[in-house]
Motif scaffolding. Structure first.
Motif, PDB file in Angstrom:
ATOM      1  N   SER A 140       7.899  -6.653  -4.588  1.00 13.00           N
ATOM      2  CA  SER A 140       8.515  -7.949  -4.885  1.00 13.00           C
ATOM      3  C   SER A 140       7.526  -8.846  -5.617  1.00 13.00           C
ATOM      4  O   SER A 140       7.835  -9.430  -6.663  1.00 13.00           O
ATOM      5  CB  SER A 140       8.971  -8.642  -3.591  1.00 13.00           C
ATOM      6  N   ASP A 141       6.316  -8.966  -5.058  1.00 12.45           N
ATOM      7  CA  ASP A 141       5.285  -9.771  -5.716  1.00 12.45           C
ATOM      8  C   ASP A 141       4.930  -9.203  -7.084  1.00 12.45           C
ATOM      9  O   ASP A 141       4.808  -9.936  -8.073  1.00 12.45           O
ATOM     10  CB  ASP A 141       4.023  -9.820  -4.851  1.00 12.45           C
ATOM     11  N   ALA A 142       4.744  -7.896  -7.156  1.00 17.70           N
ATOM     12  CA  ALA A 142       4.340  -7.287  -8.420  1.00 17.70           C
ATOM     13  C   ALA A 142       5.391  -7.507  -9.505  1.00 17.70           C
ATOM     14  O   ALA A 142       5.061  -7.821 -10.658  1.00 17.70           O
ATOM     15  CB  ALA A 142       4.085  -5.793  -8.221  1.00 17.70           C
ATOM     16  N   ASN A 143       6.666  -7.347  -9.159  1.00 18.14           N
ATOM     17  CA  ASN A 143       7.733  -7.613 -10.136  1.00 18.14           C
ATOM     18  C   ASN A 143       7.755  -9.081 -10.547  1.00 18.14           C
ATOM     19  O   ASN A 143       7.927  -9.406 -11.721  1.00 18.14           O
ATOM     20  CB  ASN A 143       9.085  -7.215  -9.549  1.00 18.14           C
ATOM     21  N   ARG A 144       7.584  -9.950  -9.581  1.00 21.64           N
ATOM     22  CA  ARG A 144       7.570 -11.392  -9.870  1.00 21.64           C
ATOM     23  C   ARG A 144       6.433 -11.739 -10.827  1.00 21.64           C
ATOM     24  O   ARG A 144       6.601 -12.482 -11.801  1.00 21.64           O
ATOM     25  CB  ARG A 144       7.433 -12.160  -8.551  1.00 21.64           C
ATOM     26  N   GLY A 168      13.301  -5.773  -4.953  1.00 21.40           N
ATOM     27  CA  GLY A 168      12.711  -6.610  -3.923  1.00 21.40           C
ATOM     28  C   GLY A 168      13.404  -7.958  -3.855  1.00 21.40           C
ATOM     29  O   GLY A 168      14.607  -8.081  -4.089  1.00 21.40           O
ATOM     30  N   THR A 169      12.625  -8.997  -3.552  1.00 22.44           N
ATOM     31  CA  THR A 169      13.206 -10.328  -3.330  1.00 22.44           C
ATOM     32  C   THR A 169      12.913 -11.285  -4.478  1.00 22.44           C
ATOM     33  O   THR A 169      12.817 -12.498  -4.277  1.00 22.44           O
ATOM     34  CB  THR A 169      12.672 -10.924  -2.017  1.00 22.44           C
ATOM     35  N   VAL A 170      12.786 -10.764  -5.697  1.00 21.58           N
ATOM     36  CA  VAL A 170      12.582 -11.609  -6.865  1.00 21.58           C
ATOM     37  C   VAL A 170      13.866 -12.381  -7.152  1.00 21.58           C
ATOM     38  O   VAL A 170      14.928 -11.771  -7.353  1.00 21.58           O
ATOM     39  CB  VAL A 170      12.196 -10.751  -8.089  1.00 21.58           C
ATOM     40  N   ASP A 171      13.782 -13.713  -7.175  1.00 27.50           N
ATOM     41  CA  ASP A 171      14.974 -14.532  -7.365  1.00 27.50           C
ATOM     42  C   ASP A 171      15.784 -14.102  -8.586  1.00 27.50           C
ATOM     43  O   ASP A 171      17.020 -13.987  -8.538  1.00 27.50           O
ATOM     44  CB  ASP A 171      14.591 -16.008  -7.546  1.00 27.50           C
ATOM     45  N   ASP A 172      15.086 -13.876  -9.704  1.00 29.54           N
ATOM     46  CA  ASP A 172      15.744 -13.660 -10.993  1.00 29.54           C
ATOM     47  C   ASP A 172      16.692 -12.468 -11.017  1.00 29.54           C
ATOM     48  O   ASP A 172      17.570 -12.403 -11.883  1.00 29.54           O
ATOM     49  CB  ASP A 172      14.683 -13.445 -12.078  1.00 29.54           C
ATOM     50  N   VAL A 173      16.518 -11.499 -10.127  1.00 23.91           N
ATOM     51  CA  VAL A 173      17.264 -10.247 -10.256  1.00 23.91           C
ATOM     52  C   VAL A 173      18.582 -10.240  -9.492  1.00 23.91           C
ATOM     53  O   VAL A 173      19.361  -9.298  -9.628  1.00 23.91           O
ATOM     54  CB  VAL A 173      16.406  -9.046  -9.805  1.00 23.91           C
ATOM     55  N   VAL A 282       5.548  -1.031 -12.280  1.00 21.65           N
ATOM     56  CA  VAL A 282       5.286  -1.456 -10.904  1.00 21.65           C
ATOM     57  C   VAL A 282       5.423  -0.264  -9.960  1.00 21.65           C
ATOM     58  O   VAL A 282       6.365   0.523 -10.075  1.00 21.65           O
ATOM     59  CB  VAL A 282       6.264  -2.571 -10.488  1.00 21.65           C
ATOM     60  N   VAL A 283       4.469  -0.131  -9.049  1.00 25.14           N
ATOM     61  CA  VAL A 283       4.582   0.812  -7.931  1.00 25.14           C
ATOM     62  C   VAL A 283       4.335   0.023  -6.659  1.00 25.14           C
ATOM     63  O   VAL A 283       3.365  -0.735  -6.567  1.00 25.14           O
ATOM     64  CB  VAL A 283       3.562   1.959  -8.026  1.00 25.14           C
ATOM     65  N   GLY A 284       5.217   0.191  -5.670  1.00 28.07           N
ATOM     66  CA  GLY A 284       5.117  -0.640  -4.469  1.00 28.07           C
ATOM     67  C   GLY A 284       4.831   0.125  -3.201  1.00 28.07           C
ATOM     68  O   GLY A 284       3.834   0.839  -3.090  1.00 28.07           O
ATOM     69  N   LYS A 285       5.736   0.033  -2.246  1.00 32.30           N
ATOM     70  CA  LYS A 285       5.459   0.308  -0.837  1.00 32.30           C
ATOM     71  C   LYS A 285       4.892   1.672  -0.461  1.00 32.30           C
ATOM     72  O   LYS A 285       4.184   1.759   0.537  1.00 32.30           O
ATOM     73  CB  LYS A 285       6.701   0.001   0.007  1.00 32.30           C
ATOM     74  N   PRO A 286       5.141   2.777  -1.180  1.00 30.51           N
ATOM     75  CA  PRO A 286       4.513   4.024  -0.723  1.00 30.51           C
ATOM     76  C   PRO A 286       3.070   4.198  -1.164  1.00 30.51           C
ATOM     77  O   PRO A 286       2.427   5.176  -0.792  1.00 30.51           O
ATOM     78  CB  PRO A 286       5.396   5.102  -1.366  1.00 30.51           C
ATOM     79  N   LEU A 291       0.770   0.890   4.391  1.00 32.48           N
ATOM     80  CA  LEU A 291       0.128  -0.430   4.431  1.00 32.48           C
ATOM     81  C   LEU A 291       0.659  -1.266   3.268  1.00 32.48           C
ATOM     82  O   LEU A 291       0.979  -0.727   2.213  1.00 32.48           O
ATOM     83  CB  LEU A 291      -1.384  -0.267   4.306  1.00 32.48           C
ATOM     84  N   ALA A 292       0.746  -2.574   3.467  1.00 32.80           N
ATOM     85  CA  ALA A 292       1.293  -3.455   2.432  1.00 32.80           C
ATOM     86  C   ALA A 292       0.388  -3.464   1.207  1.00 32.80           C
ATOM     87  O   ALA A 292      -0.744  -3.937   1.267  1.00 32.80           O
ATOM     88  CB  ALA A 292       1.454  -4.872   2.974  1.00 32.80           C
ATOM     89  N   ALA A 293       0.891  -2.939   0.081  1.00 36.79           N
ATOM     90  CA  ALA A 293       0.126  -2.911  -1.166  1.00 36.79           C
ATOM     91  C   ALA A 293       1.058  -2.528  -2.300  1.00 36.79           C
ATOM     92  O   ALA A 293       2.068  -1.847  -2.106  1.00 36.79           O
ATOM     93  CB  ALA A 293      -1.034  -1.916  -1.089  1.00 36.79           C
ATOM     94  N   ALA A 294       0.709  -2.978  -3.500  1.00 34.68           N
ATOM     95  CA  ALA A 294       1.450  -2.631  -4.707  1.00 34.68           C
ATOM     96  C   ALA A 294       0.515  -2.783  -5.890  1.00 34.68           C
ATOM     97  O   ALA A 294      -0.558  -3.380  -5.785  1.00 34.68           O
ATOM     98  CB  ALA A 294       2.678  -3.521  -4.870  1.00 34.68           C
TER      99      ALA A 294
END
Length: 453
Positions: A140-144, A168-173, A282-286, A291-294
């Protein structure tokens, strides 16, 4: 008799009631914890999505290791959800746990770089072909952040997404197509400005619509999964991405690919497997073994433009990054996971297990004459309530049946098979045995035999 998707819904509903009673009988401790949780946790869970499971009370987990889960009542499960991709390679990989244990004693975060960050960036550049990287705490952060960079370097205000997308939770999408009209997603909470002022939406696999939406030169970037995964899987049609990339570049827009789910395709994601050339990725959760990282990467040209945009801007917060981004612990976990877990050998096992399920499920559906389809994307599979795979998000959404999904998911869970609660998605981790997949297929067959119309 109410028949839906080839299922006798009267039989299915009666069976579901019996399954719910059986679940409650065997989960007394989870029931007690659910009542306790109602006092101080909204919806009785620490994050409200955790209430989306089909269980009649919360299911509280005691331990997760590899593909094995154990709940607080001693129930054991083979996990085909894997944290909805967060633990795609299995829970608590030993080498990642070792790295976290070692690094946690040396300091968790300092807002200063360590050598692990350099190794991770070099490895991501090698895998994905994008030479410059930044880290975040979530996709979410990385996309934002990537959207901000795209707007900054292009001077354009619009983005384009595909109908039914998930980033994720990006408003724009959170914009959908309803009868051909772009509208904010109805489920979005607390939205106070019109998202359609800065976001355009078209159907996936529709090149003509993509061309028309980009024609006025206002779109900074097209944000897309290489294959849609969260509205029900939708694969690109042959030739779609080759043509789409040409359209995007011709109109001066950037291509931002979100590989958070499609990393199931292989060690370099879908883009690496099929030769896509994004400007941002963007690569996120896996990425850090749970652990939280992207991370998000830039093409060489875009990195130069981003660097210039930051230098030309007034001093102050860019709106990009958080103080915990690229923390030491996350970098250590990413390094261990990339080096030892996200390997070609593990992907081969994962994709073999996914193929075993996909082939077995197709054979079962064919034998029973059910009008469903099965789609595989590397280590990820999905079954959908339609005869042929959907071509876009609109078709995929029309095929969803949340009531029927709940019936299926609880029946499987009561037989020790946990699949993703939001729709009919399954992941296949390296630790899965052929017998685990056979048990899942057998459990599914028993449900179908009892409820088909």
């Amino acid at each position: 008799m109410a028949i839906r998707h080839g299922i006798d819904m009267n039989k299915a509903e009666a069976l579901h009631r019996a399954e719910a009673s059986d679940f409650l009988r065997r989960h007394l401790r989870s029931q007690a914890l659910s009542k306790q949780a109602e006092r101080h946790l909204l919806f009785g869970v620490p994050m409200h999505w955790m209430a989306d499971w089909p269980t009649p009370c919360g299911l509280f987990i005691e331990q997760a290791q590899g593909v094995a889960l154990r709940d607080v009542d001693g129930g054991e499960y083979v996990d085909f959800c894997l944290g909805d991709t967060g633990a795609m390679f299995g829970h608590a990989p030993a080498l990642v746990v070792d790295a976290i244990t070692r690094e946690s004693a040396r300091g968790l975060t300092a807002m200063l770089p360590g050598e692990d960050a350099l190794w991770v960036a070099e490895e991501l550049a090698r895998r994905f072909g994008l030479p410059v990287w930044q880290f975040a705490l979530s996709a979410s952060d990385a996309n934002r952040f990537a959207i901000r960079w795209a707007r900054a370097v292009t001077g354009r205000d619009q983005i384009l997404v595909f109908n039914g997308c998930y980033h994720g939770t990006v408003d724009d999408v959170f914009v959908d197509l309803k009868d051909g009209v772009a509208k904010p997603r109805a489920s979005l909470q607390g939205q106070v400005y019109a998202l359609t002022e800065h976001t355009r939406v078209v159907e996936f696999n529709d090149l003509a619509a993509l061309e028309a939406a980009l024609a006025d030169g206002r779109v900074a970037c097209v944000l897309a999964e290489p294959a849609m995964t969260n509205i029900g899987m939708v694969l690109p049609q042959p030739g779609f991405w080759a043509a789409a990339q040409d359209v995007i570049r011709r109109h001066g827009s950037l291509l931002l690919l979100d590989e958070t789910h499609t990393i199931s395709s292989g060690p370099a994601g879908y883009s690496g497997e099929y030769g896509l050339e994004p400007d941002l990725l963007v690569v996120g959760k896996p990425l850090a073994g749970g652990l939280a990282a992207a991370a998000y990467g830039f093409s060489e040209d875009l990195a130069r433009r981003a660097h210039r945009a930051k230098l030309d801007a007034p001093a102050g917060h860019s709106g990009i990054g958080t103080t915990l981004s690229a923390n030491r612990l996350a970098c250590a976990a990413m390094r261990a996971n990339l080096a030892e877990v996200m390997t070609a050998a593990n992907y081969r096992v994962m994709q073999e297990r996914a193929a075993q399920f996909a082939e077995g499920m197709r054979a079962l559906l064919s034998r029973l004459g059910l009008p469903w389809c099965v789609t595989q994307l590397g280590a990820r599979c999905e079954f959908q309530f339609r005869f042929s795979p959907p071509l876009n998000g609109g078709e995929a959404a029309a095929a969803q049946d949340e009531e029927l999904e709940r019936f299926i998911h609880l029946y499987l869970l009561n037989r020790g098979c946990l699949i993703t609660p939001f729709h009919n998605m399954l992941l296949f981790a390296p630790a899965l045995a052929e017998s685990d997949v056979a048990h899942l297929l057998g459990s599914f067959e028993s449900w179908l035999e009892r409820v088909r119309g």
